[in-house]
Motif scaffolding. Structure first.
Motif, short mmCIF file in Angstrom:
data_model
loop_
_atom_site.label_atom_id
_atom_site.label_comp_id
_atom_site.label_asym_id
_atom_site.label_seq_id
_atom_site.Cartn_x
_atom_site.Cartn_y
_atom_site.Cartn_z
N HIS A 1 63.13 80.94 8.81
CA HIS A 1 64.13 81.80 7.91
C HIS A 1 64.34 82.42 8.76
O HIS A 1 65.53 83.41 8.66
CB HIS A 1 63.25 82.23 6.73
N TYR A 2 63.52 83.28 9.56
CA TYR A 2 63.43 84.74 10.07
C TYR A 2 64.71 84.19 10.99
O TYR A 2 65.16 85.51 10.77
CB TYR A 2 62.35 84.98 10.62
N ALA A 3 64.88 83.51 11.48
CA ALA A 3 65.99 83.24 13.15
C ALA A 3 67.41 83.08 12.55
O ALA A 3 68.14 83.79 12.37
CB ALA A 3 64.74 82.92 13.90
N ALA A 4 67.25 82.12 11.24
CA ALA A 4 68.45 82.11 10.66
C ALA A 4 68.87 83.67 9.82
O ALA A 4 70.28 83.66 10.27
CB ALA A 4 68.20 81.14 9.78
N TYR A 5 68.31 84.07 9.46
CA TYR A 5 68.85 85.00 8.35
C TYR A 5 68.97 86.74 9.56
O TYR A 5 70.14 87.65 8.66
CB TYR A 5 67.86 85.35 6.81
N PHE A 6 68.10 86.77 10.52
CA PHE A 6 68.56 87.80 11.48
C PHE A 6 69.86 87.56 11.93
O PHE A 6 70.26 87.87 12.15
CB PHE A 6 67.07 87.18 12.70
N ALA A 7 70.13 86.39 12.92
CA ALA A 7 71.06 85.81 12.93
C ALA A 7 71.78 86.11 11.83
O ALA A 7 73.69 86.97 12.14
CB ALA A 7 71.43 84.31 13.50
N ASP B 1 63.77 85.45 4.01
CA ASP B 1 65.26 85.77 4.48
C ASP B 1 65.86 87.27 4.63
O ASP B 1 66.41 87.65 5.98
CB ASP B 1 66.33 84.99 3.83
N GLY B 2 65.00 87.89 3.36
CA GLY B 2 65.74 89.21 3.77
C GLY B 2 64.71 89.93 5.16
O GLY B 2 65.20 91.08 5.06
N ILE B 3 63.59 89.16 5.18
CA ILE B 3 63.01 89.79 6.41
C ILE B 3 63.35 89.90 7.67
O ILE B 3 64.04 91.30 8.37
CB ILE B 3 61.39 89.75 6.34
N GLY B 4 63.99 88.43 7.83
CA GLY B 4 64.71 88.70 8.67
C GLY B 4 66.02 89.16 8.61
O GLY B 4 66.23 89.75 10.55
N ALA B 5 66.92 89.90 7.88
CA ALA B 5 67.55 90.27 7.56
C ALA B 5 67.09 92.17 8.03
O ALA B 5 68.50 92.49 8.86
CB ALA B 5 68.85 90.24 5.91
N ALA B 6 67.26 92.25 7.52
CA ALA B 6 66.38 93.64 7.76
C ALA B 6 65.94 93.97 8.65
O ALA B 6 66.56 95.27 9.77
CB ALA B 6 65.22 94.13 7.15
#
Length: 136
Positions: free
Chosen positions: A56-62, A115-120
């Motif tokens: 989740h972190y990686a996908a939403y970071f991307a 998801d939000g943490i990855g995006a942030a």
């Protein structure tokens, strides 16, 4: 002709974000049994990560990063960074809803938080890059 080309280029800049969303959707459509084949392997490799799914972190970071690419890295400001995070979290919410229809999957608020943490994290990286580029 130049206006047409620049419009096409601006549109094509969003293609990576669309592709990233398609990959997330495809992975979310996999049943729990299909995911059980590789997630335990990853968690065995990194035992300290037993309590969450780092994908989740990686996908939403991307995803957030591709949103920044769509906006144009040089045009990123605080509001666009915030918008990229909000768009990512909104897509994450639709993804969690989508999972409610997939066998052996269920929506999870913790996943949305990840998801939000990855995006942030992606937007922090973009913002730091932007600050460094402006100083040069």
């Amino acid at each position: 002709m130049t206006t047409r080309r620049s419009s096409l280029n601006r549109l094509l800049r969003w293609l990576p974000a669309v592709c990233c969303m398609a990959v997330i959707f495809a992975l979310s459509a996999r049943s729990g049994g299909e995911l059980d084949s590789w997630l335990p392997w990853f968690q065995e490799l990194m035992p300290q990560l037993q309590s969450f799914d780092p994908v989740h972190y990686a996908a939403y970071f991307a995803l957030a990063f591709t949103f920044a690419f769509g906006f144009g890295f040089r045009r990123m400001n605080v509001w666009r960074c915030l918008l990229a995070v909000l768009l990512s979290v909104a897509y994450g919410a639709t993804d969690e809803w989508h999972q409610s229809f997939v066998p052996r999957r269920s929506p999870d608020a913790a996943d949305l938080l990840h998801d939000g943490i990855g995006a942030a994290a992606a937007m922090i990286a973009v913002w730091l890059w932007r600050l460094r580029a402006v100083r040069r």
